[in-house]
Design a protein around this motif. Structure first.
Motif, PDB file in Angstrom:
ATOM      1  N   VAL A   1       0.847  -1.186   0.000  1.00  0.00           N
ATOM      2  CA  VAL A   1       0.000   0.000   0.000  1.00  0.00           C
ATOM      3  C   VAL A   1       0.887   1.243   0.000  1.00  0.00           C
ATOM      4  CG1 VAL A   1      -1.710   1.328   1.285  1.00  0.00           C
ATOM      5  CG2 VAL A   1      -1.888  -1.161   1.211  1.00  0.00           C
ATOM      6  N   GLN A   2       0.541   2.175  -0.864  1.00  0.00           N
ATOM      7  CA  GLN A   2       1.265   3.452  -0.892  1.00  0.00           C
ATOM      8  C   GLN A   2       0.261   4.597  -0.822  1.00  0.00           C
ATOM      9  OE1 GLN A   2       3.773   3.295  -4.427  1.00  0.00           O
ATOM     10  NE2 GLN A   2       5.518   2.768  -3.139  1.00  0.00           N
ATOM     11  N   VAL A  23      -4.221   6.740  -3.245  1.00  0.00           N
ATOM     12  CA  VAL A  23      -4.076   5.432  -2.607  1.00  0.00           C
ATOM     13  C   VAL A  23      -3.815   4.364  -3.657  1.00  0.00           C
ATOM     14  CG1 VAL A  23      -5.186   3.710  -1.144  1.00  0.00           C
ATOM     15  CG2 VAL A  23      -5.677   6.155  -0.795  1.00  0.00           C
ATOM     16  N   SER A  24      -2.796   3.565  -3.428  1.00  0.00           N
ATOM     17  CA  SER A  24      -2.572   2.400  -4.285  1.00  0.00           C
ATOM     18  C   SER A  24      -2.463   1.170  -3.395  1.00  0.00           C
ATOM     19  CB  SER A  24      -1.308   2.578  -5.133  1.00  0.00           C
ATOM     20  OG  SER A  24      -0.178   2.740  -4.308  1.00  0.00           O
ATOM     21  N   GLY A  25      -3.090   0.077  -3.832  1.00  0.00           N
ATOM     22  CA  GLY A  25      -3.130  -1.130  -3.035  1.00  0.00           C
ATOM     23  C   GLY A  25      -4.445  -1.230  -2.273  1.00  0.00           C
ATOM     24  N   TYR A  26      -4.676  -2.426  -1.695  1.00  0.00           N
ATOM     25  CA  TYR A  26      -5.935  -2.650  -0.996  1.00  0.00           C
ATOM     26  C   TYR A  26      -5.922  -2.011   0.383  1.00  0.00           C
ATOM     27  CZ  TYR A  26      -9.629  -4.792   1.671  1.00  0.00           C
ATOM     28  OH  TYR A  26     -10.723  -4.979   2.469  1.00  0.00           O
ATOM     29  N   THR A  27      -6.999  -1.263   0.675  1.00  0.00           N
ATOM     30  CA  THR A  27      -7.188  -0.715   2.008  1.00  0.00           C
ATOM     31  C   THR A  27      -8.644  -0.891   2.404  1.00  0.00           C
ATOM     32  OG1 THR A  27      -7.688   1.497   1.192  1.00  0.00           O
ATOM     33  CG2 THR A  27      -5.384   1.034   1.704  1.00  0.00           C
ATOM     34  N   ASP A  73      -9.423   6.496  -7.051  1.00  0.00           N
ATOM     35  CA  ASP A  73      -8.953   6.023  -5.739  1.00  0.00           C
ATOM     36  C   ASP A  73      -8.236   7.102  -4.957  1.00  0.00           C
ATOM     37  OD1 ASP A  73      -8.233   2.690  -6.956  1.00  0.00           O
ATOM     38  OD2 ASP A  73     -10.028   3.510  -6.008  1.00  0.00           O
ATOM     39  N   GLN A  96      -5.867  -2.399   6.696  1.00  0.00           N
ATOM     40  CA  GLN A  96      -6.641  -3.397   5.960  1.00  0.00           C
ATOM     41  C   GLN A  96      -7.593  -4.182   6.850  1.00  0.00           C
ATOM     42  OE1 GLN A  96      -3.230  -5.413   4.283  1.00  0.00           O
ATOM     43  NE2 GLN A  96      -3.333  -4.231   2.393  1.00  0.00           N
ATOM     44  N   PHE A 109      -0.275   1.857   7.507  1.00  0.00           N
ATOM     45  CA  PHE A 109       0.365   2.484   6.349  1.00  0.00           C
ATOM     46  C   PHE A 109       0.201   4.001   6.457  1.00  0.00           C
ATOM     47  CE2 PHE A 109       0.904  -1.535   4.377  1.00  0.00           C
ATOM     48  CZ  PHE A 109      -0.238  -2.277   4.656  1.00  0.00           C
TER      49      PHE A 109
END
Length: 119
Positions: A1-2, A23-27, A73, A96, A109
């Motif tokens: 996650v970033q 936001v990048s990645g699953y949150t 996102d 998460q 994160f």
């Protein structure tokens, strides 16, 4: 996650500002926090992936609104009626797990922050 924040800057008291968090990645939960010089970090607002939002009872009461742009996102924090006491580094954070709120210890994160200065 970033997480990458943007949108900070210098504003006059009474003005408004919209902060962005890419936001990048699953949150599951994304929140906004701030830390003023010499003070502890405090939560402002959070939003879970279903759109439910949570605001801190005292921090920026009625002046901060968290929202999301579903097309890219990005999580936003709109702040109105800014005051000199709002001067701080503003951070976007995420986790998460479940139970989205603004308790700092749940967030794993963190972004680098964006400075807001109100004069």
């Amino acid at each position: 996650v970033q997480l990458v924040e943007s949108g900070g800057g210098s504003v006059q008291a009474g003005g408004s500002l919209t902060l962005s968090c890419s936001v990048s990645g699953y949150t599951y939960c994304v929140g906004w926090f701030r830390q003023a010089p010499g003070k502890e970090r405090e939560g402002i607002a959070a939003r879970n992936k279903f759109g439910s939002t949570y605001n801190a009872a005292d921090t920026m009461r009625g002046r901060a609104v968290i929202s999301k742009d579903n097309t890219n996102d990005t999580i936003y924090l709109r702040i109105t009626n800014l005051k000199p006491d709002d001067t701080a580094m503003y951070y976007c954070a995420a986790h998460q797990g479940r139970q989205c709120n603004i308790y700092e210890e749940r967030f794993t994160f963190w972004g680098q922050g964006t400075q807001v200065t109100v004069s």
